[in-house]
Design a protein around this motif. Structure first.
Motif, short mmCIF file in Angstrom:
data_model
loop_
_atom_site.label_atom_id
_atom_site.label_comp_id
_atom_site.label_asym_id
_atom_site.label_seq_id
_atom_site.Cartn_x
_atom_site.Cartn_y
_atom_site.Cartn_z
N PHE A 171 0.83 -1.20 0.00
CA PHE A 171 0.00 0.00 0.00
C PHE A 171 0.87 1.26 0.00
O PHE A 171 0.69 2.17 -0.81
N ARG A 175 1.34 4.08 -3.01
CA ARG A 175 1.10 5.51 -2.80
C ARG A 175 2.28 6.34 -3.29
O ARG A 175 2.10 7.33 -4.01
N SER A 178 2.55 6.37 -7.01
CA SER A 178 1.55 7.24 -7.61
C SER A 178 1.98 8.71 -7.52
O SER A 178 1.81 9.49 -8.46
N GLU A 179 2.60 9.06 -6.38
CA GLU A 179 3.14 10.43 -6.23
C GLU A 179 4.20 10.72 -7.29
O GLU A 179 4.22 11.77 -7.90
N ALA A 182 2.70 11.15 -10.65
CA ALA A 182 2.03 12.45 -10.73
C ALA A 182 3.07 13.56 -10.93
O ALA A 182 2.85 14.50 -11.70
N LEU A 212 0.46 20.23 5.31
CA LEU A 212 0.80 19.50 6.54
C LEU A 212 -0.09 18.27 6.70
O LEU A 212 0.37 17.21 7.13
N ARG A 214 -1.53 16.59 4.21
CA ARG A 214 -1.19 15.61 3.18
C ARG A 214 0.11 14.90 3.52
O ARG A 214 0.26 13.70 3.25
N ARG B 85 -6.14 11.68 -10.21
CA ARG B 85 -5.61 12.93 -9.70
C ARG B 85 -5.64 14.05 -10.72
O ARG B 85 -5.80 15.21 -10.38
N ILE B 86 -5.50 13.69 -12.00
CA ILE B 86 -5.43 14.77 -13.00
C ILE B 86 -6.82 15.29 -13.36
O ILE B 86 -6.95 16.23 -14.12
N PRO B 106 -4.94 6.74 -6.50
CA PRO B 106 -5.22 5.53 -5.74
C PRO B 106 -5.61 5.88 -4.31
O PRO B 106 -5.05 6.79 -3.72
N ARG B 213 -3.44 24.59 12.47
CA ARG B 213 -3.60 23.20 12.02
C ARG B 213 -4.98 22.72 12.39
O ARG B 213 -5.15 21.92 13.32
#
Lengths: 358, 231
Positions: A171, A175, A178-179, A182, A212, A214, B85-86, B106, B213
């Motif tokens: 997982f 992730r 995928s980053e 992108a 922060l 994310r 995402r796009i 994802p 925050r």
């Protein structure tokens, strides 16, 4: 810019012809008319060397007119008694044409060479980028293939904790992958100008907040200090992009400094812009790494130091650039790095006053 | 409350994605209906009368946004959108067309299930039925238009209150800038995003423990805001 340059070329035509005329007037008592013609020719050559062909021709024509009117008999008229002066005029015009043509071809060659150099540089960056991307993509893919195949083939013989760890790792890697993808996509869009930026009034406080949130996991081992002035004005930017620019800087700090060190995010209002500053205080990088990191940030090249870091900085810089801001990095004396970028300020939008009664 | 037998419609063309959605939703006790195309999804939405729909935005036949519009013509069921995402624009379009929330691919199943739970909770209670709402130190009494933080009364201006109430009506779910501006300031102000920036900051300063925050009045960059309540 170009238009101004061309106009100033014609101004120089008039100036050069005028100076040659003044020199001719000063010379005429002692020198032969032929020498005065030479002075005019010199003016034509100088303008042809420095400015456009049009300016050179204009100088030639002005010079011919002035020379004819003032120095060729009958003086005070544009008529010519001695027909050999027509040859003088023709030569002046020809010199203007020949010299400016030579200059043009030299310029063309220089431009061609420069574009070849740029092409070579782009090609070099592109291949470095591809190499780093394929490394950055292959590692998580290898981990995912390994972990998931262990689960599929021998999951029932693994103890639950191990099973869970393997699944969690798939997982996490997915992730990250995928980053990375992108980022590559984003860099491509930014570089090719295909990125449409959607500006809207945005609060930097909210951008910091969402970065922060994310990056919570990735920044968990660092102490992040936020210092935003309370009266920070709104900026008109593409919030999604600026969020990414700031996020990339924070990720970079987290990656290059040891756990438990401080990362500080600050912002300062200046007359025409807002400066956003991300600082870390750990000199964990060798001088060579440091120099490379700075080069990447300053020149926007996208070679990875590993983990797509270089790409992140290059993207940050590109995003700031499409917002007409500037991005730069400085070394903090005593160890650490300060990354700064600016976002231009626009006149604040109108805000209706709400009566305090409630 | 129990949604143990709630039916979830999944409109998604990628079989592998349907597979893990079926597994994850099934384990949680939901009944799952699967549609591989947009048209099929619109039909299944009518015949199976699901309690919630999960719609992929990139479908082979129909645009996901069209599927949402068609379902919205006759049903208020919560709709959660799956988007890449796009597809930032498509995401906002889908939300403005009537989708209630989104998850970006994802995604982890945990994130999706949290959205599903929030959306079902929202659907179960009548729109005006909840008059009290708690998050963090804050307590909001929608009926009597009062707010307090850590037991002390907090004064909210009428606009601040309207903004908070709009978020509270969609508690746990994202509300787009356009929708908030339309609800609070009226349709002529649908594009005046700066109003939101300023009023959200005021609300955070008054109600959040750490306004820098915020844990509850959360920004969804480029999309809108979400009020995260204690589940």
């Amino acid at each position: 810019m170009r238009g101004r340059l061309q106009l100033s070329g014609y101004a120089w035509s008039i100036g050069a012809a005028a100076v040659a005329t003044l020199a001719g007037v000063a010379m005429q008592a002692r020198f032969d008319v032929v020498n005065i013609a030479m002075v005019y020719l010199l003016a034509v050559v100088i303008v042809a060397l420095r400015y456009s062909r049009g300016a050179a021709i204009a100088t030639a024509i002005l010079s011919i007119a002035a020379f004819d009117y003032l120095f060729v008999s009958p003086r005070g008229t544009f008529s010519v008694q001695d027909l050999q002066y027509l040859l003088t005029f023709a030569i002046m015009l020809a010199v203007a044409l020949i010299v400016s043509r030579l200059v043009e071809s030299v310029h063309r060659q220089a431009a061609a060479q420069a574009s070849l150099a740029i092409e070579a540089e782009t090609e070099r960056i592109r291949s470095a980028l591809l190499a780093s991307i394929s490394h950055d993509l292959r590692t998580p893919l290898a981990i995912m293939a390994g972990a998931s195949s262990s689960l599929a083939e021998s999951g029932d013989r693994l103890d639950p904790a191990e099973r869970h760890a393997l699944a969690a790792s798939v997982f996490r890697q997915a992730r990250d992958l995928s980053e990375q993808v992108a980022k590559v996509l984003q860099m491509t869009r930014l570089e090719t100008g295909a990125m449409r930026i959607e500006r809207d009034w945005t609060s930097l406080g909210e951008i910091v907040e969402s970065v922060l949130a994310r990056l919570r996991e990735r920044l968990a081992s660092h102490r992040v200090i936020i210092e935003l002035p309370d009266d920070l004005p709104l900026v008109r930017v593409d919030a999604t992009l600026v969020e990414q620019a700031l996020g990339n800087l924070l990720e970079n700090c987290a990656k290059h400094t040891p756990p438990d060190t401080v990362v500080r995010v600050r912002a300062q209002r200046r007359p025409d812009d807002v400066v956003v500053i991300v600082e870390d205080y750990a000199g964990g990088l060798s001088d060579a790494d440091f120099a490379r990191l700075f080069a990447k940030f300053h020149h926007g090249t996208a070679e990875g130091v590993g983990g797509g870091v270089g790409l992140g900085l290059a993207i940050c810089r590109a995003i700031v650039r499409v917002h007409e801001g500037q991005a730069w990095a400085e070394r903090i004396p005593g160890g650490g790095t300060a990354f700064r970028f600016t976002l231009p300020l626009e006149a604040a939008p109108a805000m209706p006053q709400e009566t305090a009664a409630g | 409350m129990s949604n143990a037998r709630a039916t979830v419609l999944v409109v998604e063309d990628e079989p592998e994605i349907r597979r893990f959605l079926r597994a994850a939703l099934g384990v949680e006790g939901y009944r799952v209906v699967e549609s591989a195309t947009g048209r099929r999804g619109c039909i299944d939405a009518g015949t199976h009368k699901p309690d919630l729909a999960i719609v992929d935005l990139a479908l082979p036949d129909l645009d996901g946004v069209d599927v949402i519009r068609r379902i919205r013509e006759w049903s208020p069921m919560p709709i959660i959108v799956l988007s890449a995402r796009i597809q930032e624009r498509a995401k906002i379009e889908a939300l403005d067309a009537g989708a209630d929330d989104y998850v970006t691919k994802p995604f982890g199943v945990g994130e999706l299930l949290a959205r599903v739970r929030a959306a079902l909770r929202h659907a179960v209670r009548p729109a005006s039925g909840v008059s009290r709402l708690c998050f963090g130190d804050a307590m909001i009494d929608l009926e009597h238009r009062r707010a307090s933080r850590a037991g002390e009364d907090v004064h909210l201006t009428p606009i601040e209150f309207r903004l908070l109430a709009t978020l509270a009506r969609h508690a746990g779910m994202v509300v787009t800038h356009r929708e908030l501006l339309t609800q609070v300031w009226g349709p002529p102000h649908a594009a005046d995003t700066h109003y939101l920036r300023i009023y959200m900051k005021q609300l955070r300063d008054k109600l959040e423990r750490d306004p820098v925050r915020p844990a509850h009045l959360v920004t969804e960059t480029g999309i809108g805001y979400r009020l995260v309540t204690d589940e």
